[in-house]
Design a protein around this motif. Structure first.
Motif, PDB file in Angstrom:
ATOM      1  N   GLN A   8       0.823  -1.207   0.000  1.00  0.00           N
ATOM      2  CA  GLN A   8       0.000   0.000   0.000  1.00  0.00           C
ATOM      3  C   GLN A   8       0.859   1.260   0.000  1.00  0.00           C
TER       4      GLN A   8
ATOM      5  N   THR B  55      -5.250  -0.461  -3.133  1.00  0.00           N
ATOM      6  CA  THR B  55      -6.361  -0.459  -2.180  1.00  0.00           C
ATOM      7  C   THR B  55      -6.288  -1.704  -1.301  1.00  0.00           C
ATOM      8  N   GLU B  56      -7.092  -1.717  -0.237  1.00  0.00           N
ATOM      9  CA  GLU B  56      -7.117  -2.886   0.632  1.00  0.00           C
ATOM     10  C   GLU B  56      -7.565  -4.131  -0.134  1.00  0.00           C
TER      11      GLU B  56
ATOM     12  N   ALA C 171      -1.722   6.209   2.521  1.00  0.00           N
ATOM     13  CA  ALA C 171      -2.947   6.246   1.713  1.00  0.00           C
ATOM     14  C   ALA C 171      -3.314   7.680   1.343  1.00  0.00           C
TER      15      ALA C 171
ATOM     16  N   THR D  32      -4.656  -5.229  -2.333  1.00  0.00           N
ATOM     17  CA  THR D  32      -3.574  -5.683  -1.453  1.00  0.00           C
ATOM     18  C   THR D  32      -3.860  -7.071  -0.900  1.00  0.00           C
TER      19      THR D  32
END
Length: 558
Positions: free
Chosen positions: A35, A41-42, A182, A45
């Motif tokens: 990240q 993005t989560e 982020a 990831t």
């Protein structure tokens, strides 16, 4: 627990400790690295994380097949060299373009292939030590010791990852803040068109490190670059640990050389043949193993949230400052002192001579004094990083293994020890309890989607929710993982030992990939407590399944 074990067990365990230390140092920061460096993005990831873990645990299936043909020791050695190449590639600082991504995925491929040759075959050799009737009764205890050695390496890994991160950031006058990467990627993509609330948060964080609003873009690029480089240095630690692992493996090879033999090699050498199974017995054993593998998929799906959604929870929802007794757990030296105290108590009760009891008592008192001194001198509060929570699980494994062994040894003496499949079923129920704790701790918190939109959560919870969850999950792990590995080594038909151990890891691989499904839910807008509830339901359903087929499993493996 330790008495009467073959010397080869300790040599193989220490070799695995070194390799696992490097692997878990890498894994502690892997999702954070993805990240921070690439701005994934989560959801993306966790997809990469899940695929990588799946590959790491699926490749032993092929490694086992190769070892059944070419030998376990050869594959272990080859695996170490291939893994070294993968970690070395990850340790090289690079940009964020296509070439950097290709290099990263190439490195992950090498690590997965090397692990496939190393991990399962090392464990098969441990199992082979206990084919000797003189040691057969000690097999379960041996795998508990072996598993404890794995977790000694894993316990020190997050602390090393934290130290490396802080050290290299400090060289540029920076400190770690989990919210910055982020926000920085969002600003680099949108500029001043970024939403007002997250933009204000980014400006506040940048100002705390001496950056003004007029050079916000430069600050974002600089921070991301330096944090990524710090993570690269963390990956370099794995290279060093592999060198140590290889030295141990070669230096003490004589102690386990006799266990480095396949069924084919044994037949050629004219050694005493193992008991042959009928085709029906072989099918029955393989079927039983496959049914157990189907259940453990769901455990690993839940357990390995530690490197993805549980790390995101630590970063986005957990108070970054630890106070009181809790702060003591975030110093690895304190955890080591606790372990010394635990094992001094074990030594006190297990020592047969008064001299041994006296030494154990003195060590315990000295440890208690040292911990009291540390309590008085440790700053309050202390700043913590998200990856530090991952040290609690291996700490609990090392601390609780003697307790687990003592309980099951006592039950065995009374003829009441549960079978391995029954332990696995109980472990699934306990795992559900672990995620129940996290569910309760998440009630009333913003959803992950709301946190992303706002730039930060509006409420943070105590670290003890996560610490308690790790404790309960460790109880489940001790019932499932070392017992499952021992079960496979004991039940697998002799001609298919490598392949069956590989199948254990293949089932683990499927569970690891399934971690990405929870990552998808994380980014879907679902309420946070509902995300954890999905894991509770899956654990309970898998427990119900294994108990429904328990008689079949126990009869097939009797």
């Amino acid at each position: 627990m330790f008495k009467g074990q073959p010397k080869g067990l300790y040599a193989l365990s220490l070799a695995n400790t070194g390799e696992r230390f490097g692997y878990y140092t890498m894994l502690a920061i892997f999702t954070l690295f993805l990240q921070a460096k690439f701005g994934y993005t989560e959801t993306v990831t966790t997809q990469i994380y899940g695929i990588f873990l799946a590959a790491v645990y699926f490749m032993p299936f092929f490694g086992g097949i190769l070892a059944d043909r070419f030998g376990f020791g050869r594959m272990v050695t080859l695996g170490i060299f291939i893994m070294f190449g993968g970690y070395a590639l990850l340790a090289v600082p690079s940009g964020t373009g296509i070439a950097a991504r290709v290099m990263m995925f190439g490195a992950l491929t090498l690590i997965a292939c090397g692990t496939g040759l190393f991990k399962g075959n090392l464990q098969v050799m441990v199992g082979n030590l206990y084919d000797d009737p003189a040691y057969a009764a000690k097999r379960d205890n041996a795998f508990s010791i072996f598993y404890m050695a794995i977790n000694i390496g894993a316990m020190f890994a997050p602390g090393m990852a934290k130290w490396i991160t802080n050290h290299f950031l400090a060289q540029d006058g920076l400190v770690y803040n989990g919210q910055i990467p982020a926000l920085a990627h969002q600003y680099m993509a949108q500029g001043d068109a970024m939403a007002a609330e997250p933009l204000a948060k980014l400006q506040e964080l940048a100002a705390s490190m001496g950056a003004g609003a007029d050079n916000l873009g430069e600050f974002c690029r600089h921070y991301v670059e330096k944090l990524s480089t710090a993570y690269n240095m963390g990956f370099a630690v794995a290279c060093i640990s592999l060198v140590v692992s290889y030295v141990i493996y070669v230096a003490f090879r004589k102690s386990f050389k006799h266990a480095d033999v396949t069924a084919k090699q044994q037949a050629v050498s004219g050694a005493a043949a193992q008991v042959e199974l009928t085709p029906a017995q072989t099918r029955s054993r393989i079927t039983a193993l496959l049914l157990v593998f189907a259940v453990v998929i769901f455990f690993w799906m839940a357990f390995h949230q530690n490197g993805s959604t549980m790390t995101f929870f630590a970063r986005d929802y957990t108070t970054p400052e630890a106070t009181g007794i809790t702060r003591m757990g975030f110093d690895i030296f304190n955890l080591v002192l606790v372990l010394v105290g635990v094992y001094s108590l074990v030594g006190f009760f297990q020592s047969e001579k008064q001299r041994g009891k006296a030494i154990s008592a003195l060590v315990f008192v000295a440890t208690a004094v040292a911990l009291f001194f540390r309590w008085r001198t440790t700053p309050d509060p202390v700043h913590i990083l998200p990856q530090e929570f991952q040290q609690f699980n291996p700490f609990y494994v090392v601390a609780l293994t003697p307790v687990s062994v003592a309980i099951f040894s006592a039950l065995a003496r009374k003829g009441k020890e549960p079978s391995a499949p029954r332990k696995i079923g109980l472990g699934m129920i306990i795992a559900a309890g672990g995620f129940l704790i996290l569910t309760l701790g998440s009630v009333g918190l913003m959803s992950p989607a709301e946190v992303k939109a706002a730039g930060a959560s509006d409420a943070f919870v105590s670290q003890n929710w996560l610490i308690s969850t790790y404790l309960v999950l460790t109880f489940a792990e001790l019932l499932l993982s070392p017992m499952g590995i021992s079960f496979v080594s004991k039940v697998a038909p002799p001609k298919f030992k490598g392949m069956m151990m590989g199948c254990w890891f293949a089932a683990t691989a499927v569970g690891n990939y399934a971690t990405s499904l929870i990552g998808y839910l994380w980014g879907s807008g679902m309420a946070l407590w509902m995300v954890w509830s999905v894991l509770i339901v899956l654990c309970l359903l898998s427990a119900l399944f294994i108990f429904s087929i328990m008689k079949r499993l126990e009869s097939a493996t009797a």
